[in-house]
Design a protein around this motif. Structure first.
Motif, PDB file in Angstrom:
ATOM      1  N   ASP A  36       0.827  -1.213   0.000  1.00 13.31           N
ATOM      2  CA  ASP A  36       0.000   0.000   0.000  1.00 13.31           C
ATOM      3  C   ASP A  36       0.860   1.262   0.000  1.00 13.31           C
ATOM      4  O   ASP A  36       0.606   2.212  -0.755  1.00 13.31           O
ATOM      5  N   SER A 118      -8.448   5.649   7.948  1.00 12.10           N
ATOM      6  CA  SER A 118      -8.425   6.800   7.056  1.00 12.10           C
ATOM      7  C   SER A 118      -7.626   6.492   5.802  1.00 12.10           C
ATOM      8  O   SER A 118      -6.792   5.579   5.777  1.00 12.10           O
ATOM      9  N   SER A 119      -7.880   7.257   4.783  1.00  5.24           N
ATOM     10  CA  SER A 119      -7.138   7.107   3.529  1.00  5.24           C
ATOM     11  C   SER A 119      -5.674   7.488   3.741  1.00  5.24           C
ATOM     12  O   SER A 119      -5.322   8.168   4.712  1.00  5.24           O
ATOM     13  N   SER A 142     -10.424  10.394   2.638  1.00 12.19           N
ATOM     14  CA  SER A 142     -11.613   9.795   3.231  1.00 12.19           C
ATOM     15  C   SER A 142     -11.282   9.364   4.655  1.00 12.19           C
ATOM     16  O   SER A 142     -10.245   8.751   4.896  1.00 12.19           O
ATOM     17  N   SER A 145     -12.202   4.711   4.585  1.00 11.78           N
ATOM     18  CA  SER A 145     -12.022   4.311   3.190  1.00 11.78           C
ATOM     19  C   SER A 145     -12.157   2.814   2.947  1.00 11.78           C
ATOM     20  O   SER A 145     -12.042   2.356   1.810  1.00 11.78           O
ATOM     21  N   GLY A 148     -13.617  -0.124  -0.213  1.00 12.52           N
ATOM     22  CA  GLY A 148     -13.830   0.900  -1.226  1.00 12.52           C
ATOM     23  C   GLY A 148     -15.214   0.794  -1.850  1.00 12.52           C
ATOM     24  O   GLY A 148     -15.499  -0.149  -2.577  1.00 12.52           O
ATOM     25  N   ARG A 184      -8.996   6.660  -7.728  1.00 16.26           N
ATOM     26  CA  ARG A 184      -9.104   6.830  -6.280  1.00 16.26           C
ATOM     27  C   ARG A 184      -7.801   6.447  -5.585  1.00 16.26           C
ATOM     28  O   ARG A 184      -7.394   7.064  -4.600  1.00 16.26           O
ATOM     29  N   ALA A 189      -7.174   8.714  -2.141  1.00 14.08           N
ATOM     30  CA  ALA A 189      -8.464   8.677  -1.452  1.00 14.08           C
ATOM     31  C   ALA A 189      -8.756   7.281  -0.923  1.00 14.08           C
ATOM     32  O   ALA A 189      -9.572   7.110  -0.013  1.00 14.08           O
ATOM     33  N   HIS A 190      -8.095   6.294  -1.530  1.00 14.91           N
ATOM     34  CA  HIS A 190      -8.210   4.911  -1.083  1.00 14.91           C
ATOM     35  C   HIS A 190      -6.841   4.258  -1.086  1.00 14.91           C
ATOM     36  O   HIS A 190      -5.993   4.570  -1.933  1.00 14.91           O
ATOM     37  N   TRP A 191      -6.653   3.343  -0.169  1.00 16.25           N
ATOM     38  CA  TRP A 191      -5.514   2.439  -0.231  1.00 16.25           C
ATOM     39  C   TRP A 191      -5.807   1.417  -1.329  1.00 16.25           C
ATOM     40  O   TRP A 191      -6.970   1.127  -1.628  1.00 16.25           O
ATOM     41  N   ASP A 194      -8.022  -1.206   0.070  1.00 20.71           N
ATOM     42  CA  ASP A 194      -9.445  -0.897   0.255  1.00 20.71           C
ATOM     43  C   ASP A 194     -10.277  -1.592  -0.813  1.00 20.71           C
ATOM     44  O   ASP A 194     -11.407  -2.013  -0.565  1.00 20.71           O
TER      45      ASP A 194
END
Length: 235
Positions: A36, A118-119, A142, A145, A148, A184, A189-191, A194
């Motif tokens: 990640d 959290s993101s 986010s 997150s 997703g 994303r 905004a996302h791993w 996610d």
């Protein structure tokens, strides 16, 4: 239900559970965290070095851009719709309704998982936010997150294409998943997990019982009998 079908469902459930636990159980999420982190900073650094890339990330994460993903899915769906009879079009409509209901249900169930994080843009310090780099109000953070949501909806669409349409439609749907879930991740905004762990594990467990059993077909039949229309089922 045939024994082979049940075995397939159980294997998909096992895969989903193992996938989730491989991320959930290890301290700091084990090897998944290293992956990640590498993915996040790879994209995050590129946005500073290449302003054009930052602009692309910002545009593809602007809220209005979500309409493009809907158009892509709609265009694929319409390619089947235009060649159908009125009865066939009614069935496509009912499949679409069942897909939306399934997506809402699985999304709600996914947020029952004992995870809230959290993101990466909020987790790491001294990172670059694409909205600040470009001035475009893009979604780049986010507070919750996992899993997703956006990625899950796209994966569910691809699975319905596999179940009710053609192998080619499934391949095209998978390309839609990749193209429209990647922004994303690029924005932070996302791993990556996610989607790869969160969304996939929920879909593997939940959707296998829904699409590989008569469950969704039963829902479609009920909708056909219940919803008004010239070509509704009479029994």
């Amino acid at each position: 239900m045939h024994a082979t079908r049940l075995i397939t469902i159980l294997l998909l459930n096992a895969l989903g559970i193992v996938l989730f636990l491989s991320w959930y159980l290890p301290p700091d999420h084990g090897f998944w965290f290293a992956l990640d982190k590498t993915i996040f900073f790879g994209f995050n650094d590129q946005m500073v070095d290449h302003p054009a890339f930052a602009l692309l990330v910002a545009i593809t994460n602007f809220r209005g851009f979500d309409a493009v993903s809907l158009l892509a899915m709609g265009a694929l769906y319409y390619s089947f719709w235009r060649g159908e009879t009125p009865v066939g079009r009614r069935r496509l409509l009912l499949i679409g309704i069942s897909m939306l209901l399934t997506a809402v249900l699985l999304n709600q169930l996914g947020h029952l998982l004992p995870v809230k994080h959290s993101s990466p843009t909020l987790y790491f310090e001294n990172v670059h936010r694409v909205s600040e780099l470009t001035g475009i109000p893009a979604k780049d953070a986010s507070k919750d997150s996992f899993p997703g949501d956006h990625g899950m909806m796209l994966i569910i669409f691809a699975c319905f294409m596999w179940r009710y349409f053609t192998p080619r439609a499934f391949v095209l749907a998978l390309s839609i998943v990749i193209v429209f879930s990647l922004p994303r991740v690029m924005a932070g905004a996302h791993w990556f997990t996610d989607i790869m762990v969160g969304s996939m594990s929920v879909v593997l467990v939940g959707l296998s019982w829904w699409l590989l059993t008569p469950a969704n077909d039963t829902l479609i039949s009920w909708l056909d009998r219940s919803l008004p229309g010239k070509y509704k089922a009479t029994s």
